[in-house]
Write a protein that holds these residues in place. Structure first.
Motif, PDB file in Angstrom:
ATOM      1  N   THR A   1     -45.549 -72.599  40.148  1.00 34.74           N
ATOM      2  CA  THR A   1     -46.420 -71.616  40.794  1.00 34.74           C
ATOM      3  C   THR A   1     -45.617 -70.468  41.394  1.00 34.74           C
ATOM      4  N   TYR A   2     -44.617 -70.789  42.181  1.00 35.69           N
ATOM      5  CA  TYR A   2     -43.848 -69.742  42.867  1.00 35.69           C
ATOM      6  C   TYR A   2     -42.868 -69.035  41.942  1.00 35.69           C
ATOM      7  N   GLU A   3     -42.452 -69.705  40.886  1.00 37.16           N
ATOM      8  CA  GLU A   3     -41.568 -69.047  39.921  1.00 37.16           C
ATOM      9  C   GLU A   3     -42.294 -67.942  39.169  1.00 37.16           C
ATOM     10  N   ARG A   4     -43.567 -68.169  38.852  1.00 38.42           N
ATOM     11  CA  ARG A   4     -44.328 -67.211  38.053  1.00 38.42           C
ATOM     12  C   ARG A   4     -44.613 -65.912  38.798  1.00 38.42           C
ATOM     13  N   MET A   5     -44.483 -65.920  40.106  1.00 37.21           N
ATOM     14  CA  MET A   5     -44.845 -64.744  40.903  1.00 37.21           C
ATOM     15  C   MET A   5     -43.916 -63.556  40.687  1.00 37.21           C
ATOM     16  N   ILE A   6     -42.726 -63.778  40.172  1.00 36.10           N
ATOM     17  CA  ILE A   6     -41.792 -62.666  39.991  1.00 36.10           C
ATOM     18  C   ILE A   6     -41.417 -62.458  38.521  1.00 36.10           C
ATOM     19  N   VAL A   7     -42.130 -63.105  37.622  1.00 36.53           N
ATOM     20  CA  VAL A   7     -41.813 -63.011  36.194  1.00 36.53           C
ATOM     21  C   VAL A   7     -42.881 -62.202  35.477  1.00 36.53           C
ATOM     22  N   LYS A   8     -42.470 -61.182  34.737  1.00 36.00           N
ATOM     23  CA  LYS A   8     -43.426 -60.440  33.926  1.00 36.00           C
ATOM     24  C   LYS A   8     -43.753 -61.270  32.687  1.00 36.00           C
ATOM     25  N   PRO A   9     -45.013 -61.616  32.477  1.00 31.86           N
ATOM     26  CA  PRO A   9     -45.370 -62.440  31.324  1.00 31.86           C
ATOM     27  C   PRO A   9     -45.082 -61.725  30.007  1.00 31.86           C
ATOM     28  N   ASP A  10     -44.773 -62.507  29.004  1.00 27.85           N
ATOM     29  CA  ASP A  10     -44.577 -61.960  27.664  1.00 27.85           C
ATOM     30  C   ASP A  10     -45.940 -61.766  27.006  1.00 27.85           C
ATOM     31  N   TRP A  11     -46.023 -60.799  26.110  1.00 28.19           N
ATOM     32  CA  TRP A  11     -47.291 -60.589  25.414  1.00 28.19           C
ATOM     33  C   TRP A  11     -47.651 -61.795  24.558  1.00 28.19           C
ATOM     34  N   GLY A  12     -46.666 -62.450  23.982  1.00 23.77           N
ATOM     35  CA  GLY A  12     -46.925 -63.662  23.219  1.00 23.77           C
ATOM     36  C   GLY A  12     -47.728 -63.449  21.955  1.00 23.77           C
ATOM     37  N   ILE A  13     -47.760 -62.208  21.464  1.00 30.64           N
ATOM     38  CA  ILE A  13     -48.485 -61.916  20.217  1.00 30.64           C
ATOM     39  C   ILE A  13     -47.422 -61.650  19.148  1.00 30.64           C
ATOM     40  N   ARG A  14     -46.983 -62.688  18.480  1.00 29.71           N
ATOM     41  CA  ARG A  14     -45.862 -62.568  17.547  1.00 29.71           C
ATOM     42  C   ARG A  14     -46.304 -62.431  16.095  1.00 29.71           C
ATOM     43  N   THR A  15     -47.404 -63.066  15.754  1.00 32.66           N
ATOM     44  CA  THR A  15     -47.930 -62.963  14.389  1.00 32.66           C
ATOM     45  C   THR A  15     -49.434 -62.771  14.444  1.00 32.66           C
ATOM     46  N   PHE A  16     -49.968 -62.259  13.345  1.00 32.09           N
ATOM     47  CA  PHE A  16     -51.409 -62.038  13.263  1.00 32.09           C
ATOM     48  C   PHE A  16     -51.859 -62.335  11.840  1.00 32.09           C
ATOM     49  N   THR A  17     -52.891 -63.151  11.709  1.00 32.94           N
ATOM     50  CA  THR A  17     -53.398 -63.518  10.382  1.00 32.94           C
ATOM     51  C   THR A  17     -54.414 -62.479   9.924  1.00 32.94           C
ATOM     52  N   CYS A  18     -54.091 -61.796   8.837  1.00 33.59           N
ATOM     53  CA  CYS A  18     -54.951 -60.728   8.321  1.00 33.59           C
ATOM     54  C   CYS A  18     -55.907 -61.259   7.261  1.00 33.59           C
TER      55      CYS A  18
ATOM     56  N   ILE B   1     -47.456 -48.208  24.645  1.00 28.67           N
ATOM     57  CA  ILE B   1     -46.918 -49.094  23.612  1.00 28.67           C
ATOM     58  C   ILE B   1     -47.953 -49.347  22.522  1.00 28.67           C
ATOM     59  N   HIS B   2     -47.473 -49.716  21.337  1.00 25.95           N
ATOM     60  CA  HIS B   2     -48.310 -49.929  20.163  1.00 25.95           C
ATOM     61  C   HIS B   2     -48.017 -51.295  19.578  1.00 25.95           C
ATOM     62  N   PHE B   3     -49.067 -52.028  19.240  1.00 22.96           N
ATOM     63  CA  PHE B   3     -48.915 -53.323  18.589  1.00 22.96           C
ATOM     64  C   PHE B   3     -48.954 -53.101  17.078  1.00 22.96           C
ATOM     65  N   LYS B   4     -47.783 -53.011  16.484  1.00 22.05           N
ATOM     66  CA  LYS B   4     -47.652 -52.716  15.062  1.00 22.05           C
ATOM     67  C   LYS B   4     -47.701 -54.008  14.255  1.00 22.05           C
ATOM     68  N   VAL B   5     -48.706 -54.129  13.396  1.00 23.99           N
ATOM     69  CA  VAL B   5     -48.835 -55.294  12.522  1.00 23.99           C
ATOM     70  C   VAL B   5     -48.170 -54.951  11.194  1.00 23.99           C
ATOM     71  N   HIS B   6     -47.019 -55.530  10.934  1.00 22.93           N
ATOM     72  CA  HIS B   6     -46.258 -55.193   9.735  1.00 22.93           C
ATOM     73  C   HIS B   6     -46.948 -55.723   8.468  1.00 22.93           C
ATOM     74  N   GLY B   7     -46.914 -54.905   7.434  1.00 27.24           N
ATOM     75  CA  GLY B   7     -47.479 -55.310   6.157  1.00 27.24           C
ATOM     76  C   GLY B   7     -48.976 -55.165   6.053  1.00 27.24           C
ATOM     77  N   ARG B   8     -49.613 -54.600   7.077  1.00 27.43           N
ATOM     78  CA  ARG B   8     -51.066 -54.392   7.051  1.00 27.43           C
ATOM     79  C   ARG B   8     -51.361 -52.908   6.965  1.00 27.43           C
ATOM     80  N   GLU B   9     -52.384 -52.553   6.182  1.00 26.50           N
ATOM     81  CA  GLU B   9     -52.782 -51.153   6.109  1.00 26.50           C
ATOM     82  C   GLU B   9     -53.249 -50.664   7.474  1.00 26.50           C
ATOM     83  N   GLU B  10     -53.006 -49.384   7.728  1.00 26.72           N
ATOM     84  CA  GLU B  10     -53.430 -48.820   9.000  1.00 26.72           C
ATOM     85  C   GLU B  10     -54.943 -48.926   9.147  1.00 26.72           C
ATOM     86  N   GLN B  11     -55.383 -49.398  10.284  1.00 26.05           N
ATOM     87  CA  GLN B  11     -56.802 -49.633  10.522  1.00 26.05           C
ATOM     88  C   GLN B  11     -57.529 -48.334  10.867  1.00 26.05           C
TER      89      GLN B  11
END
Length: 424
Positions: free
Chosen positions: A54-71, A93-103
């Motif tokens: 609990t107290y450790e999380r108070m000073i840590v910036k969370p990661d986005w955790g979005i590493r892959t996306f199923t198209c 910032i931009h979430f670039k999905v590699h290998g996918r056509e621009e939406q």
């Protein structure tokens, strides 16, 4: 409470509690104690594990955790977080999905600067990644910004949004969540008058205090009761020696978190007691419902003092945006200048932070905008969080917002009338 000593004492208290949790967990987990039939050692170990996390999380910036996306092709595509515009107080910032056509839809999510990181909108980002190019404002922790970078108030925030919209171009769909709704409306009006070619196609405002007095809540009542002098004396501190922003005046994230927790103390207490019991029974995990929620909820950031104080004074007390009297860099912003941007508001019927009526006020300010380019939606049974990240968002609100974008996209030429469901 303006001095560094207070800031450092608060950080020391947090650090001590984290250490106590780690120590309790280590000592009570000693193998010999497993032979003792008394459950006290299991309880102490579980308490220590939950407390340390609990107290450790108070000073840590969370990661986005979005590493892959199923198209649609059934394959997992890598997602890269790219910085498009880099500024001292926040990046685009931009979430670039590699290998996918621009939406076809380019969406700018405007995240709140209200004590939590932009990662609070992680689920919102993931839901829009399905068929949108997603960009978001990633605000920085004020404690890590050197004093030499200058001030940052609501006018600077608005100008940041103006620059981000200019960078993305006129085919952008802007979605502002909660606190930045009034400032995003002001940034759009600023562009409408001074740089109309850079205006976005649509503007969606979700649960924001455009007119805080339209429907009073505990938040607006607090803003009315407390004077600016009281706020400055009791809430503002200087960043301590541990961080790059040493000496900067801030509204500390830990102080904000304490306020959040006290508003629903009974519910939070029960949640942590239940989690300790689950850890004792080996029913908890790193990614269970409790840890998923509180890892994000407890991760707080400091706000620049100028931003916090100017928000309270100018948005809540003086209602400058609600009265169409907002001034940015010496220029009076007129919401009536918005004539070519479709505007939609979304509110939750059970929202106790920005109650129904506060956000829809934006439509009345857009006096030169035709009704065919205005839309509103009140989600039954939804609270504040649910209208942008919960089931209500996924099932009901997101489809409405996507349809609103499709209908009002500039590249489609003629626009159809948007459905209008005004607040009762």
């Amino acid at each position: 409470m303006r001095y560094m000593l207070t800031y450092d004492l608060m950080e020391s208290a947090r650090n001590t509690n984290q250490w106590l949790g780690a120590t309790a967990n280590a000592m009570a987990s000693y193998p010999l104690f497993s032979m003792v039939p008394n459950p006290m050692f299991s309880w102490v170990s579980a308490w220590g594990e939950v407390t340390e996390r609990t107290y450790e999380r108070m000073i840590v910036k969370p990661d986005w955790g979005i590493r892959t996306f199923t198209c649609e092709d059934g394959k997992d595509h890598l997602v890269k977080v790219e910085t498009v515009v880099e500024r001292p107080f926040g990046d685009l910032i931009h979430f670039k999905v590699h290998g996918r056509e621009e939406q076809p839809r380019k969406v700018l999510l405007v995240a709140p600067m209200s004590g939590h990181y932009a990662t609070l909108l992680r689920s919102t980002v993931k839901s829009l990644l399905v068929n949108c190019e997603v960009y978001i404002t990633d605000w920085h922790n004020a404690r890590d910004i050197p004093v030499s970078s200058g001030k940052f108030d609501i006018e600077d925030y608005t100008l940041y949004l103006v620059d981000f919209m200019r960078e993305m171009g006129p085919d952008t769909h802007v979605v502002a969540v909660c606190q930045p709704a009034p400032l995003t409306l002001a940034a759009t009006a600023y562009l409408a008058e001074l740089d109309p070619k850079a205006q976005p196609s649509t503007l969606t405002l979700i649960g924001g205090p455009v007119d805080p007095d339209a429907t009073p809540t505990e938040v607006t009542d607090f803003g009315r009761r407390v004077t600016m002098g009281q706020l400055e004396q009791s809430m503002i501190q200087r960043v301590g020696f541990k961080y790059k922003g040493v000496g900067r005046m801030v509204y500390p994230g830990l102080l904000q978190l304490a306020s959040f927790m006290s508003m629903n103390a009974e519910r939070h207490t029960k949640a942590f007691v239940d989690q300790i019991q689950r850890v004792m029974r080996d029913e908890a995990s790193d990614h269970d419902a409790h840890n998923r929620f509180y890892d994000e909820y407890l991760a707080v950031m400091d706000m620049p003092a100028e931003f916090y104080l100017s928000t309270v004074e100018r948005v809540f007390k003086h209602r400058e945006i609600a009265r169409n009297e907002f001034v940015v860099a010496g220029h009076k912003v007129d919401m009536g200048k918005i004539t070519d941007v479709a505007v939609m508001t979304v509110e939750g019927a059970n929202d106790d932070i920005s109650a129904p009526g506060q956000c829809i006020a934006a439509l009345n300010l857009c006096t030169s905008l035709s009704d065919s380019k205005k839309a509103s939606h009140v989600e039954p049974g939804a609270g504040h969080y649910g209208i942008f990240a919960g089931r209500s968002w996924r099932v009901n609100i997101r489809p409405l917002v996507i349809n609103f974008m499709n209908v009002n996209a500039r590249k489609q030429g003629a626009r159809k009338a948007a459905n209008k469901n005004t607040a009762a």
